[in-house]
Design a protein around this motif. Structure first.
Motif, mmCIF file in Angstrom:
data_model
loop_
_atom_site.group_PDB
_atom_site.id
_atom_site.type_symbol
_atom_site.label_atom_id
_atom_site.label_comp_id
_atom_site.label_asym_id
_atom_site.label_seq_id
_atom_site.Cartn_x
_atom_site.Cartn_y
_atom_site.Cartn_z
ATOM 1 N N LEU A 69 3.851 52.990 34.970
ATOM 2 C CA LEU A 69 4.289 53.953 33.956
ATOM 3 C C LEU A 69 3.310 55.113 33.836
ATOM 4 O O LEU A 69 3.718 56.270 33.719
ATOM 5 N N LYS A 70 2.020 54.819 33.871
ATOM 6 C CA LYS A 70 1.003 55.877 33.817
ATOM 7 C C LYS A 70 1.129 56.824 35.006
ATOM 8 O O LYS A 70 0.792 58.003 34.898
ATOM 9 N N VAL A 75 9.831 51.321 36.295
ATOM 10 C CA VAL A 75 9.534 49.914 36.558
ATOM 11 C C VAL A 75 10.841 49.141 36.458
ATOM 12 O O VAL A 75 11.455 49.065 35.400
ATOM 13 N N ARG A 76 11.294 48.569 37.570
ATOM 14 C CA ARG A 76 12.529 47.796 37.610
ATOM 15 C C ARG A 76 12.173 46.313 37.561
ATOM 16 O O ARG A 76 11.412 45.830 38.387
ATOM 17 N N GLN A 84 10.776 53.113 31.634
ATOM 18 C CA GLN A 84 10.503 54.471 32.103
ATOM 19 C C GLN A 84 9.935 55.266 30.938
ATOM 20 O O GLN A 84 10.314 55.070 29.785
ATOM 21 N N MET A 85 9.032 56.177 31.240
ATOM 22 C CA MET A 85 8.458 57.031 30.197
ATOM 23 C C MET A 85 9.483 58.067 29.763
ATOM 24 O O MET A 85 10.264 58.567 30.570
ATOM 25 N N GLY A 86 9.486 58.389 28.472
ATOM 26 C CA GLY A 86 10.341 59.428 27.913
ATOM 27 C C GLY A 86 9.493 60.346 27.052
ATOM 28 O O GLY A 86 8.399 59.980 26.615
ATOM 29 N N LEU A 87 9.984 61.550 26.803
ATOM 30 C CA LEU A 87 9.248 62.545 26.016
ATOM 31 C C LEU A 87 10.110 63.123 24.910
ATOM 32 O O LEU A 87 11.325 63.220 25.049
ATOM 33 N N SER A 88 9.454 63.544 23.833
ATOM 34 C CA SER A 88 10.088 64.333 22.779
ATOM 35 C C SER A 88 9.309 65.643 22.701
ATOM 36 O O SER A 88 8.082 65.631 22.700
ATOM 37 N N SER A 89 10.044 66.754 22.635
ATOM 38 C CA SER A 89 9.361 68.045 22.591
ATOM 39 C C SER A 89 10.137 69.046 21.753
ATOM 40 O O SER A 89 11.302 68.830 21.421
ATOM 41 N N LYS A 90 9.476 70.122 21.430
ATOM 42 C CA LYS A 90 10.142 71.248 20.791
ATOM 43 C C LYS A 90 10.947 71.970 21.861
ATOM 44 O O LYS A 90 10.631 71.896 23.046
ATOM 45 N N GLY A 91 11.985 72.680 21.454
ATOM 46 C CA GLY A 91 12.808 73.424 22.401
ATOM 47 C C GLY A 91 12.473 74.911 22.381
ATOM 48 O O GLY A 91 12.025 75.440 21.360
ATOM 49 N N MET A 102 3.891 71.762 23.548
ATOM 50 C CA MET A 102 5.146 71.602 22.801
ATOM 51 C C MET A 102 5.670 70.166 22.862
ATOM 52 O O MET A 102 6.629 69.832 22.175
ATOM 53 N N ILE A 103 5.029 69.340 23.664
ATOM 54 C CA ILE A 103 5.416 67.936 23.737
ATOM 55 C C ILE A 103 4.858 67.241 22.504
ATOM 56 O O ILE A 103 3.654 67.258 22.251
ATOM 57 N N LYS A 104 5.767 66.643 21.704
ATOM 58 C CA LYS A 104 5.378 65.989 20.452
ATOM 59 C C LYS A 104 4.831 64.585 20.701
ATOM 60 O O LYS A 104 3.837 64.192 20.126
ATOM 61 N N LYS A 105 5.551 63.812 21.513
ATOM 62 C CA LYS A 105 5.104 62.444 21.784
ATOM 63 C C LYS A 105 5.774 61.914 23.042
ATOM 64 O O LYS A 105 6.779 62.441 23.506
ATOM 65 N N SER A 106 5.187 60.862 23.563
ATOM 66 C CA SER A 106 5.802 60.145 24.679
ATOM 67 C C SER A 106 6.087 58.722 24.207
ATOM 68 O O SER A 106 5.514 58.247 23.235
ATOM 69 N N ARG A 107 6.989 58.068 24.909
ATOM 70 C CA ARG A 107 7.372 56.707 24.541
ATOM 71 C C ARG A 107 7.813 55.976 25.812
ATOM 72 O O ARG A 107 8.118 56.596 26.824
ATOM 73 N N VAL A 108 7.869 54.672 25.706
ATOM 74 C CA VAL A 108 8.382 53.852 26.806
ATOM 75 C C VAL A 108 9.838 53.543 26.480
ATOM 76 O O VAL A 108 10.153 52.997 25.429
#
Length: 152
Positions: A69-70, A75-76, A84-91, A102-108
């Motif tokens: 992931l890093k 990862v299957r 899989q890593m995902g992101l939240s960001s401003k648009g 502008m990326i607020k956070k990442s998550r699995v």
């Protein structure tokens, strides 16, 4: 083999429409948990592996999943699913105006595989009282024992 899931009914407000009255929704009620130690014991009982072998294998899976992931890899995990890593960001309106700040956070993100998604096909539902309304001596008895299947 039908599996039964306990649920209770709770009132929830719509956060974007706070002036509207609450609506009632189903909330899944867990009937316990399976911790790491209990899982290792159960796997040991179903295989020829020792508990130490099972613990080592699971620790190895966790270690390698974190490494992958890093590195930005998916990862299957077979029928269990994938990570899989995902992101939240401003648009922004233009791609060239976007910066990493502008990326607020990442998550699995976990996506269940067929082995897990197939269990919902045989699910039955049993309505119970919310945890706050259950008396300690009742042990979570069903509210009227109503079995409901939303699919009819």
């Amino acid at each position: 083999m039908a599996t039964s899931m306990n649920y209770s009914v709770v009132a929830r407000k719509n956060p974007s429409k706070k002036d509207e009255p609450s609506k009632y929704y189903a909330l899944a009620q867990a009937s316990g948990e399976l911790d790491f130690d209990e899982m290792c014991e159960a796997i040991t009982g179903r295989t020829t592996c020792t508990e130490t072998d099972v613990r080592a294998a699971l620790a190895g899976i966790i270690y390698e999943a974190k490494r992958a992931l890093k590195a930005g890899r998916i990862v299957r995990l077979g029928d269990l699913g994938s990570l899989q890593m995902g992101l939240s960001s401003k648009g922004v309106e233009k791609a060239e105006d976007f910066t990493a700040s502008m990326i607020k956070k990442s998550r699995v993100n976990f996506r269940p595989g067929k082995g897990l998604t197939n269990i919902v096909k045989t699910m039955a539902y049993t309505r119970v009282l919310t945890r706050s309304l259950q008396s300690p001596e009742s042990g979570g008895s069903a509210e009227g024992g109503l079995d409901e299947n939303p699919l009819g």
